[in-house]
Design an enzyme around this catalytic site. Structure first.
Site, PDB file in Angstrom:
ATOM      1  N   SER A 142       0.851  -1.192   0.000  1.00  0.00           N
ATOM      2  CA  SER A 142       0.000   0.000   0.000  1.00  0.00           C
ATOM      3  C   SER A 142       0.884   1.239   0.000  1.00  0.00           C
ATOM      4  O   SER A 142       2.021   1.207   0.491  1.00  0.00           O
ATOM      5  CB  SER A 142      -0.883   0.012   1.260  1.00  0.00           C
ATOM      6  OG  SER A 142      -1.542   1.261   1.407  1.00  0.00           O
ATOM      7  N   TYR A 155      -1.547   0.572  10.629  1.00  0.00           N
ATOM      8  CA  TYR A 155      -1.530   0.117   9.237  1.00  0.00           C
ATOM      9  C   TYR A 155      -0.264   0.595   8.531  1.00  0.00           C
ATOM     10  O   TYR A 155       0.341  -0.155   7.753  1.00  0.00           O
ATOM     11  CB  TYR A 155      -2.777   0.633   8.525  1.00  0.00           C
ATOM     12  CG  TYR A 155      -2.972   0.076   7.130  1.00  0.00           C
ATOM     13  CD1 TYR A 155      -3.035  -1.296   6.903  1.00  0.00           C
ATOM     14  CD2 TYR A 155      -3.124   0.931   6.029  1.00  0.00           C
ATOM     15  CE1 TYR A 155      -3.229  -1.808   5.625  1.00  0.00           C
ATOM     16  CE2 TYR A 155      -3.325   0.428   4.752  1.00  0.00           C
ATOM     17  CZ  TYR A 155      -3.371  -0.939   4.559  1.00  0.00           C
ATOM     18  OH  TYR A 155      -3.566  -1.438   3.285  1.00  0.00           O
TER      19      TYR A 155
END
Length: 256
Positions: A142, A155
């Site tokens: 990501s 995250y």
């Protein structure tokens, strides 16, 4: 495994691709695209009914697999057999957006277990089969690994750690015929990613994409996987960053 489909271990079968987290979103879209590109796809995810339906749709193989469970990963490797042309480490995801001062560390541990340890565990288990096929392993990370943002610490950390695994693996097996690729998507609107992140709060999940004309779709990312898999074996895409045109950087999104 699903029934009425070719055994992926058969010498006469199509090249085998394994997609983890294949029950929805990027994983399901990737399985469909790879099947269309001629792969025999092993669809692996925790939700058996969903991957079973997907496998029947695309003529693939379904396997229930929690990437955090060593027994499930061993079963996946056994089902795949001695040769694997492509592994797509897609299982993972985000949980919560609390600031560090209010962090849910159980959620942090879960994110690390799936995004980092799970991807590492599956890669380790399938590496002999990837070596035998002169294959390729793709990690779906990501752009959260590029820069921290408020509420994203857990995250950010998990995806940064997964990126570190990618880099180390590429160095460790540089003399071997296995390509190691990272695809780092930016803003992707899928049916479950933000919904899961916000504990099922549909209104809060929808606000992530408010005013963004065209966020990426799962199919956009799947097409990136298909492309890197189609390249000659001597060509390695170390890292492919893909964002919608409306997102110039992790912190800069145009909203109408």
């Amino acid at each position: 495994m699903s029934t009425n489909t070719p055994d992926p271990r058969s010498p006469s079968a199509r090249p085998v691709a394994v997609v983890t987290g294949a029950s929805s979103g990027i994983g399901a879209a990737t399985a469909r695209v790879l099947a269309g590109a001629g792969f025999a796809v092993v669809c692996a995810a925790r939700r058996q009914e969903r991957v079973q339906a997907l496998a029947e749709e695309i003529g693939g193989t379904a396997l229930r697999c929690d990437v955090t469970d060593p027994a499930d990963v061993d079963a996946l490797a056994a089902a795949v057999g001695p040769r694997c042309a492509l592994l797509v480490n897609n299982a993972g995801g985000a949980l919560g957006m609390e600031p560090v001062a209010e962090a849910d560390f159980d959620a942090w541990q879960q994110m690390f277990a799936t995004n980092v340890v799970g991807a590492g565990r599956v890669t380790q288990a399938l590496l002999p089969a990837l070596r035998a096929a002169g294959g390729q392993v793709v990690f779906i990370t990501s752009t959260a690994a590029d820069a921290s943002y408020e509420g994203g610490a857990g995250y950010n950390a998990a995806k940064s750690a997964e990126r570190a695994v990618v880099g180390a693996l590429r160095l460790e097996i540089v003399a071997e015929p296995v390509r190691v690729v990272e695809i780092a998507p930016g803003m992707v609107a899928t049916e479950e990613f933000s919904l899961t992140r916000f504990g099922g709060d549909a209104e809060r999940a929808a606000k992530v994409y408010d005013g963004v004309a065209e966020p990426l779709t799962a199919e956009d990312v799947a097409e990136c996987v298909r492309w890197v898999a189609s390249l000659p074996s001597h060509v390695n895409i170390d890292r492919l960053v893909v964002r919608p045109r409306a997102q110039a950087a992790q912190h800069k999104v145009h909203r109408e």
